[in-house]
Motif scaffolding. Structure first.
Motif, short mmCIF file in Angstrom:
data_model
loop_
_atom_site.label_atom_id
_atom_site.label_comp_id
_atom_site.label_asym_id
_atom_site.label_seq_id
_atom_site.Cartn_x
_atom_site.Cartn_y
_atom_site.Cartn_z
N SER A 22 -30.64 50.30 -8.81
CA SER A 22 -30.49 49.94 -10.21
C SER A 22 -28.56 50.47 -10.77
O SER A 22 -28.34 51.76 -10.90
N SER A 24 -27.47 50.03 -13.16
CA SER A 24 -27.04 50.50 -14.46
C SER A 24 -27.96 52.28 -14.76
O SER A 24 -27.55 52.91 -15.00
N GLN A 34 -20.56 51.81 -15.58
CA GLN A 34 -20.89 51.05 -14.79
C GLN A 34 -20.09 50.19 -13.90
O GLN A 34 -19.79 49.86 -12.95
N SER A 38 -19.28 50.55 -10.18
CA SER A 38 -18.86 49.13 -9.39
C SER A 38 -18.42 49.54 -8.31
O SER A 38 -18.10 49.44 -7.32
N ARG A 55 -28.01 42.10 -3.95
CA ARG A 55 -28.96 41.97 -5.18
C ARG A 55 -29.96 41.09 -4.79
O ARG A 55 -29.45 39.61 -4.27
N ASN A 57 -33.39 39.26 -6.58
CA ASN A 57 -34.42 39.06 -8.15
C ASN A 57 -34.04 40.61 -8.80
O ASN A 57 -35.06 41.15 -8.84
N ASN A 58 -33.05 41.02 -8.85
CA ASN A 58 -32.33 41.47 -9.33
C ASN A 58 -32.26 43.41 -9.37
O ASN A 58 -32.04 44.18 -10.23
N VAL A 59 -32.86 43.31 -7.88
CA VAL A 59 -33.23 44.28 -7.52
C VAL A 59 -32.19 44.98 -5.69
O VAL A 59 -31.70 44.20 -5.22
#
Length: 299
Positions: A22, A24, A34, A38, A55, A57-59
């Protein structure tokens, strides 16, 4: 790619993201925004010509190169962290480090009961390993970190430009014989001392001990019937023979409670001995070594 061609700070970004998956959470761990995180990840991707993370499924899932990279970078960063904090991260009550000593049977006997009683209370997870002492001061093993400390027995501190030392006990000698020894009814004179046969303690096979050296000053030489490497075994021989033994008073006083022996003052001057702790100066700044030195001062 050469190491100097990459900003090593980017490796901490990679490592944090690999563990958290993640952006964040990883950015929070290493105290970056962040946006800055990035940007750093983008620079690393460009440098390695690989996305490293995708990325799903947001992982943030590692790519094949990402997994391979992590298998090398993670342990390396751990070693760097341990190296930077080697002298700071040591809490006796929770540490599980192993400390290795080289010692003779007598130096073990003199120190370890008191030391272990203290350690069991103050540092219960620490492990002590004791190895036989092959010579008075095995400097090479101290340098190579095969051992951390030497428990030394001497009549003066062994000096070296690379070895630090601390005296933790000074004691005198006595002479012991079996109870009711037929030649000691009138006590132990120098003539009687010279007329009896002796045991000599010689941990490293020396043919001259401190008693022999003091007798030589007087032009005398005793008869040594038995030479042993062990201080602790020799009183048991004395108790069942007519041999006499000059040894540290500490062990004689202790064993006199369980053996049929008598303790006499030696009929010649013998210098006191010292028990010393030695360690290499390369390790002098280790908090574990400083802690042990302080413990010995309290015992």
């Amino acid at each position: 790619m050469n190491l100097h061609q990459i900003d090593l700070n980017l490796l901490t970004i990679f490592d944090a993201l690999y563990r958290h998956r993640s952006v964040s959470a990883a950015a929070d761990e290493i105290c970056l925004s962040q946006s800055a995180f990035s940007h750093g990840l983008s620079r690393l991707r460009n440098r390695l010509s690989d996305d490293l993370f995708v990325r799903i499924n947001n992982v943030m899932q590692p790519t094949s190169l990402g997994h391979q990279f992590a298998s090398e970078i993670g342990p390396a960063l751990g070693q760097i962290h341990n190296g930077l904090n080697a002298n700071r991260v040591f809490e006796p009550s929770t540490s599980d480090i192993e400390l290795t000593f080289a010692a003779t049977d007598y130096t073990q006997f003199s120190l370890l009961p008191k030391l272990m009683a203290h350690i069991r209370q103050a540092a219960p997870k620490i492990q002590l390993t004791v190895l036989p002492s092959e010579n008075k001061l095995p400097q090479e093993k101290l340098i190579n970190n095969e051992i951390d400390f030497v428990l030394g027995f001497s009549h003066e501190v062994e000096t070296s430009s690379t070895i630090k030392s601390q005296t933790w006990l000074t004691d005198s000698y006595c002479t012991i014989a079996r109870k009711n020894h037929p030649q000691l009814r009138k006590g132990l004179s120098l003539d009687t001392f010279m007329g009896l046969s002796h045991i000599r303690i010689s941990p490293w096979g020396e043919k001259q001990g401190v008693v022999d050296q003091q007798l030589r000053i007087k032009g005398l030489k005793r008869h040594v019937a038995l030479q042993l490497p062990s201080v602790l075994a020799s009183p048991y021989v004395v108790a069942t023979s007519d041999l006499i033994l000059t040894l540290p008073r500490l062990v004689a006083s202790h064993l006199a409670h369980s053996l049929d022996i008598e303790i006499y003052k030696p009929p010649l001057a013998i210098p006191n001995y010292q028990l010393n702790l030695y360690w290499h100066k390369l390790n002098a700044s280790k908090t574990s070594h400083r802690w042990l030195s302080q413990v010995l001062e309290q015992l």
